[in-house]
Design an enzyme around this catalytic site. Structure first.
Site, PDB file in Angstrom:
ATOM      1  N   LYS A 293     -60.373   6.692 -17.998  1.00 13.93           N
ATOM      2  CA  LYS A 293     -59.835   5.941 -17.256  1.00 13.93           C
ATOM      3  C   LYS A 293     -61.462   4.788 -16.680  1.00 13.93           C
ATOM      4  O   LYS A 293     -60.821   3.485 -16.954  1.00 13.93           O
ATOM      5  CB  LYS A 293     -58.621   5.776 -15.771  1.00 13.93           C
ATOM      6  CG  LYS A 293     -58.735   4.596 -14.908  1.00 13.93           C
ATOM      7  CD  LYS A 293     -57.817   4.379 -13.654  1.00 13.93           C
ATOM      8  CE  LYS A 293     -58.607   5.574 -12.660  1.00 13.93           C
ATOM      9  NZ  LYS A 293     -58.881   3.921 -11.958  1.00 13.93           N
ATOM     10  N   ASN A 294     -62.036   5.375 -15.927  1.00 13.83           N
ATOM     11  CA  ASN A 294     -63.038   4.855 -15.401  1.00 13.83           C
ATOM     12  C   ASN A 294     -63.517   4.086 -16.161  1.00 13.83           C
ATOM     13  O   ASN A 294     -64.539   4.035 -16.121  1.00 13.83           O
ATOM     14  CB  ASN A 294     -63.986   5.624 -14.151  1.00 13.83           C
ATOM     15  CG  ASN A 294     -62.604   5.367 -12.848  1.00 13.83           C
ATOM     16  OD1 ASN A 294     -61.957   5.040 -13.181  1.00 13.83           O
ATOM     17  ND2 ASN A 294     -62.793   6.029 -12.268  1.00 13.83           N
TER      18      ASN A 294
ATOM     19  N   ARG B 195     -58.755  -2.652  -7.799  1.00 18.58           N
ATOM     20  CA  ARG B 195     -59.629  -3.146  -8.005  1.00 18.58           C
ATOM     21  C   ARG B 195     -61.313  -3.595  -8.532  1.00 18.58           C
ATOM     22  O   ARG B 195     -61.444  -4.264  -8.982  1.00 18.58           O
ATOM     23  CB  ARG B 195     -60.263  -2.375  -6.421  1.00 18.58           C
ATOM     24  CG  ARG B 195     -59.609  -2.091  -5.642  1.00 18.58           C
ATOM     25  CD  ARG B 195     -60.838  -0.919  -4.987  1.00 18.58           C
ATOM     26  NE  ARG B 195     -61.888  -1.864  -4.255  1.00 18.58           N
ATOM     27  CZ  ARG B 195     -63.314  -2.042  -4.575  1.00 18.58           C
ATOM     28  NH1 ARG B 195     -63.532  -1.548  -5.120  1.00 18.58           N
ATOM     29  NH2 ARG B 195     -64.030  -2.822  -3.664  1.00 18.58           N
TER      30      ARG B 195
ATOM     31  N   CYS C 177     -58.364  -0.451   0.572  1.00 16.97           N
ATOM     32  CA  CYS C 177     -57.675  -0.424   0.095  1.00 16.97           C
ATOM     33  C   CYS C 177     -57.389   0.753   1.195  1.00 16.97           C
ATOM     34  O   CYS C 177     -58.003   0.937   2.006  1.00 16.97           O
ATOM     35  CB  CYS C 177     -58.008   0.347  -1.174  1.00 16.97           C
ATOM     36  SG  CYS C 177     -59.141   1.308  -1.793  1.00 16.97           S
TER      37      CYS C 177
ATOM     38  N   ARG D  46     -64.558  -0.660   1.146  1.00 15.38           N
ATOM     39  CA  ARG D  46     -64.771  -1.355  -0.412  1.00 15.38           C
ATOM     40  C   ARG D  46     -64.989  -2.820  -0.337  1.00 15.38           C
ATOM     41  O   ARG D  46     -63.938  -3.644  -1.661  1.00 15.38           O
ATOM     42  CB  ARG D  46     -63.358  -0.361  -1.361  1.00 15.38           C
ATOM     43  CG  ARG D  46     -63.481   0.388  -1.072  1.00 15.38           C
ATOM     44  CD  ARG D  46     -62.277   0.778  -1.835  1.00 15.38           C
ATOM     45  NE  ARG D  46     -62.607   1.221  -3.116  1.00 15.38           N
ATOM     46  CZ  ARG D  46     -62.356   2.388  -4.137  1.00 15.38           C
ATOM     47  NH1 ARG D  46     -60.461   2.262  -4.350  1.00 15.38           N
ATOM     48  NH2 ARG D  46     -63.249   2.107  -5.208  1.00 15.38           N
TER      49      ARG D  46
ATOM     50  N   ILE E  50     -67.579  -6.130  -1.874  1.00 18.74           N
ATOM     51  CA  ILE E  50     -67.925  -6.310  -3.307  1.00 18.74           C
ATOM     52  C   ILE E  50     -69.468  -7.222  -2.923  1.00 18.74           C
ATOM     53  O   ILE E  50     -70.182  -7.470  -3.570  1.00 18.74           O
ATOM     54  CB  ILE E  50     -67.863  -6.729  -4.720  1.00 18.74           C
ATOM     55  CG1 ILE E  50     -66.301  -8.052  -3.970  1.00 18.74           C
ATOM     56  CG2 ILE E  50     -65.974  -5.671  -5.257  1.00 18.74           C
ATOM     57  CD1 ILE E  50     -66.121  -9.164  -5.265  1.00 18.74           C
TER      58      ILE E  50
ATOM     59  N   ASP F 265     -63.856  11.790  -6.643  1.00 14.33           N
ATOM     60  CA  ASP F 265     -62.434  11.809  -6.296  1.00 14.33           C
ATOM     61  C   ASP F 265     -61.437  13.662  -6.301  1.00 14.33           C
ATOM     62  O   ASP F 265     -60.767  13.411  -7.694  1.00 14.33           O
ATOM     63  CB  ASP F 265     -62.757  11.164  -8.133  1.00 14.33           C
ATOM     64  CG  ASP F 265     -62.876   9.380  -7.837  1.00 14.33           C
ATOM     65  OD1 ASP F 265     -62.741   8.853  -6.963  1.00 14.33           O
ATOM     66  OD2 ASP F 265     -62.782   8.805  -9.073  1.00 14.33           O
TER      67      ASP F 265
ATOM     68  N   ARG G  35     -51.249   5.541 -11.934  1.00 19.18           N
ATOM     69  CA  ARG G  35     -52.542   4.443 -12.223  1.00 19.18           C
ATOM     70  C   ARG G  35     -53.914   5.368 -13.323  1.00 19.18           C
ATOM     71  O   ARG G  35     -54.432   4.265 -13.788  1.00 19.18           O
ATOM     72  CB  ARG G  35     -53.051   4.043 -10.529  1.00 19.18           C
ATOM     73  CG  ARG G  35     -52.576   3.225 -10.044  1.00 19.18           C
ATOM     74  CD  ARG G  35     -53.163   2.298  -8.873  1.00 19.18           C
ATOM     75  NE  ARG G  35     -54.737   2.333  -9.114  1.00 19.18           N
ATOM     76  CZ  ARG G  35     -55.667   2.178  -8.388  1.00 19.18           C
ATOM     77  NH1 ARG G  35     -55.468   3.186  -7.121  1.00 19.18           N
ATOM     78  NH2 ARG G  35     -56.888   2.662  -8.873  1.00 19.18           N
TER      79      ARG G  35
HETATM   80  C1  UD1 Z   1     -65.732   4.428  -8.793  1.00 20.88           C
HETATM   81  C2  UD1 Z   1     -64.984   4.547  -9.244  1.00 20.88           C
HETATM   82  C3  UD1 Z   1     -63.853   5.497  -8.308  1.00 20.88           C
HETATM   83  C4  UD1 Z   1     -64.964   6.402  -7.110  1.00 20.88           C
HETATM   84  C5  UD1 Z   1     -66.065   5.451  -6.995  1.00 20.88           C
HETATM   85  C6  UD1 Z   1     -66.695   6.625  -5.809  1.00 20.88           C
HETATM   86  C7  UD1 Z   1     -63.940   2.323 -11.415  1.00 20.88           C
HETATM   87  C8  UD1 Z   1     -63.010   2.335 -11.461  1.00 20.88           C
HETATM   88  N1  UD1 Z   1     -63.792   3.319 -10.038  1.00 20.88           N
HETATM   89  O1  UD1 Z   1     -64.928   2.975  -7.563  1.00 20.88           O
HETATM   90  O2  UD1 Z   1     -62.183   6.135  -8.576  1.00 20.88           O
HETATM   91  O3  UD1 Z   1     -64.104   7.295  -6.269  1.00 20.88           O
HETATM   92  O4  UD1 Z   1     -66.854   5.366  -7.636  1.00 20.88           O
HETATM   93  O5  UD1 Z   1     -67.813   7.381  -7.193  1.00 20.88           O
HETATM   94  O6  UD1 Z   1     -65.176   2.842 -11.715  1.00 20.88           O
HETATM   95  N2  UD1 Z   1     -69.680  -0.278  -1.678  1.00 20.88           N
HETATM   96  C9  UD1 Z   1     -70.413  -1.055  -0.863  1.00 20.88           C
HETATM   97  N3  UD1 Z   1     -70.420  -2.890  -1.670  1.00 20.88           N
HETATM   98  C10 UD1 Z   1     -69.912  -2.819  -3.276  1.00 20.88           C
HETATM   99  C11 UD1 Z   1     -69.977  -1.851  -3.425  1.00 20.88           C
HETATM  100  C12 UD1 Z   1     -69.985  -0.848  -3.081  1.00 20.88           C
HETATM  101  O7  UD1 Z   1     -70.169  -1.193   0.168  1.00 20.88           O
HETATM  102  O8  UD1 Z   1     -70.622  -3.856  -3.181  1.00 20.88           O
HETATM  103  C13 UD1 Z   1     -69.504   1.080  -1.118  1.00 20.88           C
HETATM  104  C14 UD1 Z   1     -68.063   1.328  -0.819  1.00 20.88           C
HETATM  105  O9  UD1 Z   1     -67.426   0.803  -0.668  1.00 20.88           O
HETATM  106  C15 UD1 Z   1     -67.984   2.951  -1.114  1.00 20.88           C
HETATM  107  C16 UD1 Z   1     -69.670   3.014  -2.216  1.00 20.88           C
HETATM  108  O10 UD1 Z   1     -70.253   1.557  -2.241  1.00 20.88           O
HETATM  109  O11 UD1 Z   1     -68.144   3.236  -0.023  1.00 20.88           O
HETATM  110  C17 UD1 Z   1     -69.191   3.571  -3.243  1.00 20.88           C
HETATM  111  O12 UD1 Z   1     -68.871   2.882  -3.984  1.00 20.88           O
HETATM  112  P1  UD1 Z   1     -68.684   2.483  -5.447  1.00 20.88           P
HETATM  113  O13 UD1 Z   1     -69.346   3.407  -6.024  1.00 20.88           O
HETATM  114  O14 UD1 Z   1     -68.767   0.924  -5.601  1.00 20.88           O
HETATM  115  O15 UD1 Z   1     -67.255   2.828  -6.209  1.00 20.88           O
HETATM  116  P2  UD1 Z   1     -65.910   1.749  -6.465  1.00 20.88           P
HETATM  117  O16 UD1 Z   1     -67.176   1.687  -8.382  1.00 20.88           O
HETATM  118  O17 UD1 Z   1     -65.231   0.727  -6.195  1.00 20.88           O
END
Ligand code: UD1
Length: 423
Positions: free
Chosen positions: A22-23, A95, A119, A124, A126, A308, A400
């Site tokens: 999925k990812n 997301r 969430c 989380r 961006i 995960d 999901r």
């Molecule tokens: C992706 C995966 C999710 C997995 C996660 C960590 C997808 C669709 N989802 O989520 O299944 O659990 O990686 O392996 O691929 N952060 C910030 N600012 C940002 C972005 C991230 O502070 O702009 C923080 C997040 O809150 C978190 C950490 O960075 O604490 C890692 O998050 P991130 O790697 O971005 O997770 P996702 O990409 O959302």
């Protein structure tokens, strides 16, 4: 709302075919926005998030078709994207909709994407996606719950992610491929899904070096074209079934997986005494431990132990002899499954980001509630070893990201059924 009814205590035995990731599929679908050509994606899992992404692309007026039912292949053509917007209604359920931001602004010079908000596993934000896009020359405003990004044409730059982010790396990579000149992205995520996305982009005509390493170099091109790509196998689904075999005292053969992406998970399960062998051709055989022993885990970015897989490992730890320390370092609030496992009799104490699991404890079936995708997988695994009946509420979370998990489990001997609200 559907629920799962599980009668625990059955040893699992047989073969499980692992679905596409999925990812990996989600960023690949978003990448189709980068071209007016046809992007054909194969090995797509039939899970709710993929349907949401297909709806989102259709909402943007892309052509999204599938030759088979249920769809494992998507044909996406973003010739005429007249609506470069990801609305709140779709982003709030997934997301990863934010992955459309980079491709839209890179190709059309405009994007409007709802802020995902919090969430259940933490805040989380961006912010890093936004910082990097600004560095690429986009003008960004955040108003009324939406991010609006504008740019004539993005300009290549050097950007160092202050923190490693998976979808952040993907979003910016898919923006940089159409930027003018060279972009150097530093401190990138190393997850296999990034290299897979880069492989698709290169097939579409992008010039990328270093995907899968901390530094990715992109030479921007003016235009990309269509391509065909099969996404990689789902390493988290595979890891979940490895635990399913181990926790039920069973023996499973997993096919269509990529053992090389599972090194940390396999290593940890072996430390617990679980027997795992590669059988060639993307197959893994798991045999339960003679004596399952406790092990400590810190969740980490790839190639470390995946966050995960934390909930699933916790389920296993409840059945292991000794004390397991599980430290969650990626998300701030990812232990919601622990309190549900405790209601089933698990001996777990939580101290901040550390869960201490003492085992083995017999689990007893109970009604429990799934709080997020991977938490629900952890609860299913706990239900498989619990006595009597476990009812899991809110299984839409598991839908999901897992393709028919109850069917795959039933095929190898589990007693699990989906009970729909009306039945
Ligand atoms: C992706 C995966 C999710 C997995 C996660 C960590 C997808 C669709 N989802 O989520 O299944 O659990 O990686 O392996 O691929 N952060 C910030 N600012 C940002 C972005 C991230 O502070 O702009 C923080 C997040 O809150 C978190 C950490 O960075 O604490 C890692 O998050 P991130 O790697 O971005 O997770 P996702 O990409 O959302």
């Amino acid at each position: 709302m559907d629920r799962f009814k599980i009668e625990g205590g059955r040893r699992l035995e047989g073969t499980v075919q692992i679905s596409g990731a999925k990812n990996a599929a989600l960023p690949a679908m978003a990448a189709a926005l980068l071209t007016s050509g046809t992007v054909r994606l194969q090995n797509i899992p039939h899970v709710r998030d993929i349907i949401t992404m297909a709806k989102l692309l259709a909402h943007m007026r892309c052509r999204v078709e599938s030759p088979d039912i249920p769809p494992s292949e998507f044909i996406i053509q973003a010739e005429d994207v007249s609506h470069a917007e990801a609305p709140y209604e779709l982003v709030k359920t997934m997301r990863a909709s934010v992955l459309t931001l980079g491709p839209l602004v890179a190709r059309f010079g405009y994007a409007r994407v709802s802020l995902p908000g919090g969430c259940s596993i933490g805040a989380r934000p961006i912010d890093l996606h936004i910082q990097a896009l600004e560095k690429l020359g986009a003008t960004i405003s955040v108003e009324h719950g939406y991010v609006e990004a504008r740019a004539e044409r993005l300009r290549g730059t050097t950007f160092r992610f202050p923190k490693i982010t998976v979808t952040g790396t993907e979003n910016i990579l898919t923006a940089a491929v159409l930027a003018e000149g060279e972009t150097v992205l530093e401190n990138c995520a190393l997850e296999p899904e990034i290299a897979d996305l880069a492989e698709l982009l290169v097939k579409m005509g992008a010039e990328i070096e270093g995907a899968g390493t901390p530094t990715i170099r992109v030479q921007g091109v003016e235009k990309l074209h269509g391509a065909t790509h099969a996404v990689i196998p789902d390493r988290i689904e595979a890891g979940t079934f490895l635990v399913a075999g181990a926790i039920t005292g069973g023996e499973l053969l997993l096919t269509d997986c990529e053992p090389g992406h599972l090194t940390a998970i396999i290593g940890k399960l072996k430390e617990c005494g679980v027997e795992i062998e590669c059988e060639g051709n993307g197959s893994l055989r798991v045999r339960a431990a003679k004596k399952l022993v406790a092990a400590d885990v810190n969740t980490e970015e790839y190639p470390g132990f995946a966050t995960d897989m934390q909930a699933q490992f916790m389920a296993l730890a409840t059945q292991a002899h000794g004390v397991s320390h599980i430290r969650e370092t990626i998300f701030e609030n990812r232990f919601l499954h622990a309190s549900e496992m405790m209601r089933m009799g698990a001996n777990i104490t939580i101290d901040g980001n550390l869960a201490v699991v003492t085992g083995p404890t017999p689990l007893s079936g109970a009604p429990v509630t799934a709080s997020d995708l991977r938490a629900s997988a952890g609860l299913v695994l706990a239900g498989l070893v619990a006595d009597n009946t476990t009812w899991i509420d809110r299984v839409y979370h598991i839908d999901r990201g897992y393709e028919q998990i109850e069917v795959k489990l039933r095929d190898v001997g589990a007693r699990i059924e989906r009970v729909t609200a009306s039945s």
